[in-house]
Design a protein around this motif. Structure first.
Motif, PDB file in Angstrom:
ATOM      1  N   GLN A   1       1.052   4.456  -2.840  1.00  0.00           N
ATOM      2  CA  GLN A   1       0.923   5.470  -1.930  1.00  0.00           C
ATOM      3  C   GLN A   1       1.519   6.423  -3.056  1.00  0.00           C
ATOM      4  O   GLN A   1       1.776   7.456  -3.637  1.00  0.00           O
ATOM      5  N   ASP A   2       3.387   5.527  -3.391  1.00  0.00           N
ATOM      6  CA  ASP A   2       4.429   6.488  -3.542  1.00  0.00           C
ATOM      7  C   ASP A   2       3.849   7.180  -4.980  1.00  0.00           C
ATOM      8  O   ASP A   2       4.287   7.493  -5.353  1.00  0.00           O
TER       9      ASP A   2
ATOM     10  N   MET B   1       0.653  -1.022   0.021  1.00  0.00           N
ATOM     11  CA  MET B   1       0.721  -0.170  -0.278  1.00  0.00           C
ATOM     12  C   MET B   1       0.777   0.807   0.334  1.00  0.00           C
ATOM     13  O   MET B   1       0.838   2.278  -1.120  1.00  0.00           O
ATOM     14  N   ARG B   2       2.262   1.249   0.683  1.00  0.00           N
ATOM     15  CA  ARG B   2       2.620   1.966   0.588  1.00  0.00           C
ATOM     16  C   ARG B   2       3.516   2.353  -0.290  1.00  0.00           C
ATOM     17  O   ARG B   2       3.302   3.845  -0.806  1.00  0.00           O
TER      18      ARG B   2
ATOM     19  N   ARG C   1       1.659   9.126  -5.685  1.00  0.00           N
ATOM     20  CA  ARG C   1       2.002  10.719  -5.864  1.00  0.00           C
ATOM     21  C   ARG C   1       3.349  11.156  -6.996  1.00  0.00           C
ATOM     22  O   ARG C   1       2.652  11.797  -7.565  1.00  0.00           O
TER      23      ARG C   1
END
Length: 195
Positions: free
Chosen positions: A125-126, A121-122, A129
């Motif tokens: 998100q990166d 998930m991280r 972004r």
């Protein structure tokens, strides 16, 4: 990833030195897949051996630029028109890790799944972004690469959700034992899972 065809595609733009090819590849992918310069020159040597590129005599110092040959253009055209095969089963470290975690005593499989979901998930998100920062139509190659990374992360999260649902559905069911275990080991594991 085909370094061979990536280099042919870059040489299709015009003659280039090895370092220029590495830079162009990393620019197109934003260094998502770093390319070792030794790998570039090894691949160029093989391409030259196979008649797909040729070294030009003029160069700076000991460096020689390379250009694609007609045979190389034909090989590149075939690569672009042939779908990528998913033959064989590539090793998937996460699938292997979860399989082994499931059958290794003392490992909390749900915790392994949850930690991976958090990390994926991280990563997702990166990637999102990065995409928002760079939605420039002139940078279409990068947008396609980042979209691929986003879709892969989303698919991994869906698969992890599926794994967790499957684990809940089969809670309390011990994993099957390999047929090659000696009878004494099979009894010991069976006793451990029933107690």
């Amino acid at each position: 990833m085909s370094i061979r065809h990536s280099l042919l595609a870059l040489l299709g733009r015009g003659p280039a030195y090895g370092y220029q090819l590495r830079s162009a590849f990393e620019d197109a992918t934003r260094a998502t897949w770093p390319l070792n310069i030794g790998q570039v020159y090894t691949t160029l040597a093989r391409l030259e051996r196979d008649g797909l590129v040729r070294a030009l005599p003029e160069g700076e110092g000991s460096q020689r630029p390379y250009e694609i040959t007609d045979v190389g253009r034909a090989d590149l055209a075939e690569w672009f028109t042939t779908p990528v095969e998913h033959a064989g089963r590539p090793r998937d470290e996460l699938a292997i890790k979860l399989s082994l975690a499931l059958s290794t005593p003392g490992v909390d499989i749900r915790a392994v799944v949850q930690r991976q979901r958090t990390a994926t998930m991280r990563h997702l998100q990166d990637c999102v972004r990065l995409k928002r920062q760079d939605e420039n139509p002139r940078d279409l190659p990068w947008l396609l690469v980042i979209d691929a990374l986003i879709f892969q992360a989303e698919a991994e999260i869906r698969w992890l959700d599926h794994c967790e649902t499957t684990l809940v559905r089969h809670a309390g069911t011990p994993p099957p034992l390999p047929a090659t275990l000696p009878a004494a080991a099979t009894r010991a594991v069976s006793e451990r899972t029933t107690s």
